[in-house]
Write an enzyme that holds these catalytic residues in place. Structure first.
Site, short mmCIF file in Angstrom:
data_model
loop_
_atom_site.label_atom_id
_atom_site.label_comp_id
_atom_site.label_asym_id
_atom_site.label_seq_id
_atom_site.Cartn_x
_atom_site.Cartn_y
_atom_site.Cartn_z
N GLU A 236 23.29 -33.92 13.62
CA GLU A 236 22.65 -32.78 14.30
C GLU A 236 21.60 -32.15 13.39
OE1 GLU A 236 25.70 -30.04 15.64
OE2 GLU A 236 27.09 -31.68 16.12
N GLU B 171 34.83 -30.50 13.78
CA GLU B 171 34.91 -29.38 12.82
C GLU B 171 36.34 -28.97 12.48
OE1 GLU B 171 32.47 -26.38 14.63
OE2 GLU B 171 30.60 -27.52 14.35
#
Length: 407
Positions: A289, A182
């Site tokens: 995910e 991220e």
């Protein structure tokens, strides 16, 4: 109110407009046929090159080029039923937390790899490929207190030690590494160290484990059109920055998309355009995910993009806790989500096929890309030949497969 284990239907007027649902699905199927399947023409002969009329072909898919995966936690280690369920369905896995720095080194200098070691052993024993999630995380919220307290010099020293420790331990055993998680939304290491912090850590990982694909991993790149931090163009720009950093030219890069769509309405047009743009990079894309209420449309759209090599369902069994969806209840019995995924798993594989060659010894079929076992049987003597090989448009560019019956 929709439960976490239900499959929610769309308002078709919103989802597909200005197209009909059938038009949308037809286009998806066209792209699947083009990118996921290979048309074959079998030619069956004897050793003297005479065609074998009526030869029987039995086609069995051994593996698929596409991976269905699931998030895995340490709870699987002492649950044989959970292990059996997982191994029976999935060929890929992402560990939820067990490889993260805060899990393996809660206290500075005290590393503990007991859980990820055991989880990787289970995966290896069952032919399940594993992503290395994650070496470092750029979100300050997920740094240990002792990490946040370090000076820049000590932080660099500790982060380099972390990289060396985990990458050397699992070198060559993982299908990919999330190096800096991220790093579009968050910038902990860039703020504390240097604007090129991500690129330098990718370089360090590459020099230790050069043959493993290194991924970026982000949220909201395909999920939300209004997130200005990580749209596809910014994602690709950051990826290019990492590739162009001195010493990084040889890195095999990959695109990780967290795909936490949640329960909010989805702009499926944006999903399609985002995946199309990212696919142009020519790199493997993994949905890492996946968590979504509107599941079937996201799965079908994602699978229609050939660059998407794997989809990781974030929570399989409710044993691990459900955020948005779970495939099973605590007894490992399917929920409607599990039923849907099972149905699509079956739809997107080649079932056992039996064919009969025509008078020219020929037979045609279209199959999903993967590795296959082909058995051809003489209609008169029942003599047979069995071979196995990979089938895709690269391995078999001209569609033709010549099989010879011996004996």
């Amino acid at each position: 109110m929709q439960g976490k284990n239900t499959v929610k239907d769309w308002d078709e007027n919103i989802l597909f407009s200005p197209f009909t649902k059938q038009e949308w699905r037809s286009y998806q199927q066209k792209k699947i046929n083009e990118g996921r399947k290979t048309e074959l023409i079998f030619k069956i002969t004897y050793a003297n090159k005479t065609a074998v009329k009526g030869a029987r072909l039995y086609i069995k898919q051994l593996t698929s080029d596409f991976h269905w995966g699931c998030g895995m936690t340490h709870r699987i280690l002492n649950n044989e039923a959970y292990k059996n369920w997982f191994a029976s369905k999935f060929t890929a896995a992402d560990f939820h937390n067990e490889l993260k720095w805060y899990y393996t080194e809660k206290i500075q200098g005290q590393e503990n790899y007991t859980d990820p070691d055991a989880m990787l052993k289970f995966a290896d024993e069952n032919g399940i490929i594993v992503r290395g999630h994650t070496i470092l995380w750029d979100d300050i919220k997920y740094q240990q207190k002792w990490v946040k307290a370090l000076s820049p010099e000590k932080l660099l020293e500790a982060a380099n030690k972390r990289v060396d420790s985990v990458v050397k331990r699992y070198k060559g055993r993982l299908v990919g590494w999330d190096v800096m998680n991220e790093n579009l939304h968050h910038h902990f290491f860039e703020k504390r160290l240097d604007k090129n912090a991500s690129a330098t850590f990718y370089n360090r990982v590459y020099n230790i484990d050069p043959d493993t694909t290194l991924y970026m991993n982000e949220f909201n790149t395909t999920e939300h059109v209004n997130d200005k931090d990580a749209p596809p163009n910014k994602y690709l720009r950051k990826l290019k920055e990492i590739q162009l950093y001195p010493g990084n030219g040889g890195i095999k890069m990959g695109i990780g998309l967290e795909s936490h769509y949640g329960a909010e309405p989805i702009d499926l047009h944006y999903v399609r355009s985002s995946l199309s743009l990212l696919s142009q990079a020519g790199l493997p894309i993994w949905l890492t995910e996946l968590d979504v209420i509107y599941l079937e449309e996201i799965l079908r759209e994602s699978f229609s993009h050939a660059a998407v090599k794997a989809i990781i369902i974030w929570t399989g069994a409710s044993i691990d806790g459900c955020d948005v969806m779970c495939m099973t209840n605590e007894k490992l019995e399917n929920t409607p989500v599990g039923d849907l995924i099972d149905r699509l798993m079956e739809e997107w594989r080649t079932g056992d096929i039996e064919l009969v060659a025509d008078s020219n010894g020929s037979s045609e079929v279209s199959v999903f890309n993967g590795r296959y076992e082909i058995t051809v049987v003489d209609p008169v003597t029942n003599a047979s030949t069995c071979v196995s090989f990979k089938i895709d448009k690269v391995s078999i560019p001209n569609k033709n497969i010549h099989l010879q019956i011996l004996g």
